[in-house]
Design a protein around this motif. Structure first.
Motif, PDB file in Angstrom:
ATOM      1  N   GLN A  75      22.061  21.729  72.783  1.00  0.00           N
ATOM      2  CA  GLN A  75      22.777  20.277  73.322  1.00  0.00           C
ATOM      3  C   GLN A  75      23.956  20.090  72.891  1.00  0.00           C
ATOM      4  OE1 GLN A  75      20.611  16.760  72.095  1.00  0.00           O
ATOM      5  NE2 GLN A  75      18.932  17.600  73.115  1.00  0.00           N
ATOM      6  N   ALA A  76      24.875  20.539  71.411  1.00  0.00           N
ATOM      7  CA  ALA A  76      25.681  20.640  70.879  1.00  0.00           C
ATOM      8  C   ALA A  76      27.028  21.259  71.556  1.00  0.00           C
ATOM      9  CB  ALA A  76      26.103  20.603  69.051  1.00  0.00           C
ATOM     10  N   ARG A  77      26.375  22.609  72.002  1.00  0.00           N
ATOM     11  CA  ARG A  77      27.052  23.665  72.457  1.00  0.00           C
ATOM     12  C   ARG A  77      27.797  23.301  73.911  1.00  0.00           C
ATOM     13  NH1 ARG A  77      24.005  27.790  69.822  1.00  0.00           N
ATOM     14  NH2 ARG A  77      22.486  27.394  72.089  1.00  0.00           N
ATOM     15  N   GLU A  78      26.599  22.186  74.953  1.00  0.00           N
ATOM     16  CA  GLU A  78      26.900  21.887  76.465  1.00  0.00           C
ATOM     17  C   GLU A  78      27.853  20.762  76.205  1.00  0.00           C
ATOM     18  OE1 GLU A  78      23.228  20.439  77.303  1.00  0.00           O
ATOM     19  OE2 GLU A  78      21.948  22.389  77.675  1.00  0.00           O
ATOM     20  N   ARG A  79      27.994  20.123  74.928  1.00  0.00           N
ATOM     21  CA  ARG A  79      28.632  18.923  75.044  1.00  0.00           C
ATOM     22  C   ARG A  79      30.597  19.873  74.572  1.00  0.00           C
ATOM     23  NH1 ARG A  79      24.873  15.019  71.972  1.00  0.00           N
ATOM     24  NH2 ARG A  79      23.976  14.750  72.564  1.00  0.00           N
ATOM     25  N   PHE A  80      30.834  20.709  74.735  1.00  0.00           N
ATOM     26  CA  PHE A  80      31.818  21.664  73.802  1.00  0.00           C
ATOM     27  C   PHE A  80      32.178  22.554  74.338  1.00  0.00           C
ATOM     28  CE2 PHE A  80      30.588  19.166  70.497  1.00  0.00           C
ATOM     29  CZ  PHE A  80      31.189  18.905  69.382  1.00  0.00           C
ATOM     30  N   PHE A  81      33.689  22.883  74.421  1.00  0.00           N
ATOM     31  CA  PHE A  81      34.026  24.675  75.278  1.00  0.00           C
ATOM     32  C   PHE A  81      34.600  24.871  74.256  1.00  0.00           C
ATOM     33  CE2 PHE A  81      37.497  21.796  76.938  1.00  0.00           C
ATOM     34  CZ  PHE A  81      38.300  22.529  76.640  1.00  0.00           C
ATOM     35  N   GLU A  82      34.904  26.001  74.758  1.00  0.00           N
ATOM     36  CA  GLU A  82      35.929  26.900  73.240  1.00  0.00           C
ATOM     37  C   GLU A  82      37.106  28.092  74.176  1.00  0.00           C
ATOM     38  OE1 GLU A  82      33.296  29.150  71.514  1.00  0.00           O
ATOM     39  OE2 GLU A  82      32.721  27.844  69.584  1.00  0.00           O
ATOM     40  N   VAL A  83      37.785  27.576  73.405  1.00  0.00           N
ATOM     41  CA  VAL A  83      39.156  28.540  73.456  1.00  0.00           C
ATOM     42  C   VAL A  83      38.868  29.542  72.700  1.00  0.00           C
ATOM     43  CG1 VAL A  83      41.266  28.846  74.365  1.00  0.00           C
ATOM     44  CG2 VAL A  83      39.563  27.145  75.886  1.00  0.00           C
ATOM     45  N   ALA A  84      39.230  31.068  73.079  1.00  0.00           N
ATOM     46  CA  ALA A  84      39.186  32.198  71.860  1.00  0.00           C
ATOM     47  C   ALA A  84      41.146  32.849  72.005  1.00  0.00           C
ATOM     48  CB  ALA A  84      38.583  33.066  72.338  1.00  0.00           C
ATOM     49  N   THR A  85      41.583  32.804  71.148  1.00  0.00           N
ATOM     50  CA  THR A  85      42.578  33.220  71.420  1.00  0.00           C
ATOM     51  C   THR A  85      42.797  34.892  70.820  1.00  0.00           C
ATOM     52  OG1 THR A  85      43.716  33.201  68.991  1.00  0.00           O
ATOM     53  CG2 THR A  85      44.283  30.924  70.057  1.00  0.00           C
ATOM     54  N   PRO A  94      35.808  18.993  73.258  1.00  0.00           N
ATOM     55  CA  PRO A  94      34.732  18.144  74.203  1.00  0.00           C
ATOM     56  C   PRO A  94      35.190  18.627  75.249  1.00  0.00           C
ATOM     57  CG  PRO A  94      36.251  16.871  73.303  1.00  0.00           C
ATOM     58  CD  PRO A  94      37.305  18.336  72.597  1.00  0.00           C
ATOM     59  N   VAL A  95      34.270  18.701  75.822  1.00  0.00           N
ATOM     60  CA  VAL A  95      34.186  18.311  77.340  1.00  0.00           C
ATOM     61  C   VAL A  95      34.464  17.478  78.387  1.00  0.00           C
ATOM     62  CG1 VAL A  95      32.560  18.871  79.623  1.00  0.00           C
ATOM     63  CG2 VAL A  95      31.929  19.304  77.976  1.00  0.00           C
ATOM     64  N   GLY A  96      35.518  17.502  79.310  1.00  0.00           N
ATOM     65  CA  GLY A  96      36.107  16.353  79.843  1.00  0.00           C
ATOM     66  C   GLY A  96      37.584  15.839  78.439  1.00  0.00           C
ATOM     67  N   ALA A  97      37.740  16.815  77.923  1.00  0.00           N
ATOM     68  CA  ALA A  97      39.703  17.220  77.318  1.00  0.00           C
ATOM     69  C   ALA A  97      40.157  17.332  77.838  1.00  0.00           C
ATOM     70  CB  ALA A  97      39.867  17.719  75.486  1.00  0.00           C
ATOM     71  N   ASP A  98      41.329  16.423  78.108  1.00  0.00           N
ATOM     72  CA  ASP A  98      42.537  16.532  78.863  1.00  0.00           C
ATOM     73  C   ASP A  98      43.370  17.960  78.619  1.00  0.00           C
ATOM     74  OD1 ASP A  98      44.625  15.661  80.462  1.00  0.00           O
ATOM     75  OD2 ASP A  98      45.897  15.563  78.933  1.00  0.00           O
ATOM     76  N   ALA A  99      42.954  18.009  80.398  1.00  0.00           N
ATOM     77  CA  ALA A  99      43.685  19.747  80.492  1.00  0.00           C
ATOM     78  C   ALA A  99      45.238  19.950  79.943  1.00  0.00           C
ATOM     79  CB  ALA A  99      43.456  20.468  81.297  1.00  0.00           C
ATOM     80  N   ALA A 100      46.023  19.142  80.213  1.00  0.00           N
ATOM     81  CA  ALA A 100      47.574  18.730  79.959  1.00  0.00           C
ATOM     82  C   ALA A 100      47.893  19.488  78.151  1.00  0.00           C
ATOM     83  CB  ALA A 100      48.072  18.082  80.342  1.00  0.00           C
ATOM     84  N   TYR A 101      45.892  18.655  78.387  1.00  0.00           N
ATOM     85  CA  TYR A 101      46.531  18.450  76.293  1.00  0.00           C
ATOM     86  C   TYR A 101      46.117  19.800  75.603  1.00  0.00           C
ATOM     87  CZ  TYR A 101      45.268  18.007  70.891  1.00  0.00           C
ATOM     88  OH  TYR A 101      44.936  18.410  70.020  1.00  0.00           O
ATOM     89  N   VAL A 102      45.436  20.574  76.428  1.00  0.00           N
ATOM     90  CA  VAL A 102      45.171  22.062  75.920  1.00  0.00           C
ATOM     91  C   VAL A 102      45.850  22.698  75.877  1.00  0.00           C
ATOM     92  CG1 VAL A 102      43.203  23.809  76.133  1.00  0.00           C
ATOM     93  CG2 VAL A 102      42.275  21.545  75.986  1.00  0.00           C
TER      94      VAL A 102
END
Length: 117
Positions: A75-85, A94-102
């Protein structure tokens, strides 16, 4: 320190093996030399043709009871997404984070990225 005669040692070795005590505990309890106990243990095992690896193989495997419970991890993994550099940094949002901010954050870090979920 007590010095048992050679006829007593086989009985002491047997007593040690069934005692469940550590070698140091056994010799302290019986006022014996640790080195001498180890010598007689070695002598017995050599006579029986046993090596340490043989003794380990003869050990009885024991299984402990296991209780499986539901984990909140999926459940915790479903609520977040990761970006690997490209540099190996992993950022979690968190899911739903502002794309412009990211996007601004990644630009500020100067990171080439590969997205993952």
């Amino acid at each position: 320190m007590r010095r048992p005669n050679p006829d007593e040692w086989p009985k002491l070795v047997e007593e040690f093996e069934v005692s469940g005590l550590q070698q140091k505990e056994f010799v302290a309890k019986h006022d014996l030399s640790l080195g001498t106990l180890q010598y007689w243990l070695y002598k017995k095992r050599k006579k029986q043709g046993l090596r340490a690896t043989d003794l380990a193989a003869k050990s009885v495997a024991a299984f402990l009871p296991l209780e499986v419970v539901a984990s909140p991890a999926p459940q915790a993994r479903e609520r977040f997404f990761e970006v690997a550099t490209v540099g190996g940094m992993v950022l979690r949002f968190p899911v739903g984070a502002d794309a412009a901010y990211v996007a601004r954050l990644l630009a500020a870090l100067g990171a080439g990225t590969a997205a993952s979920t």
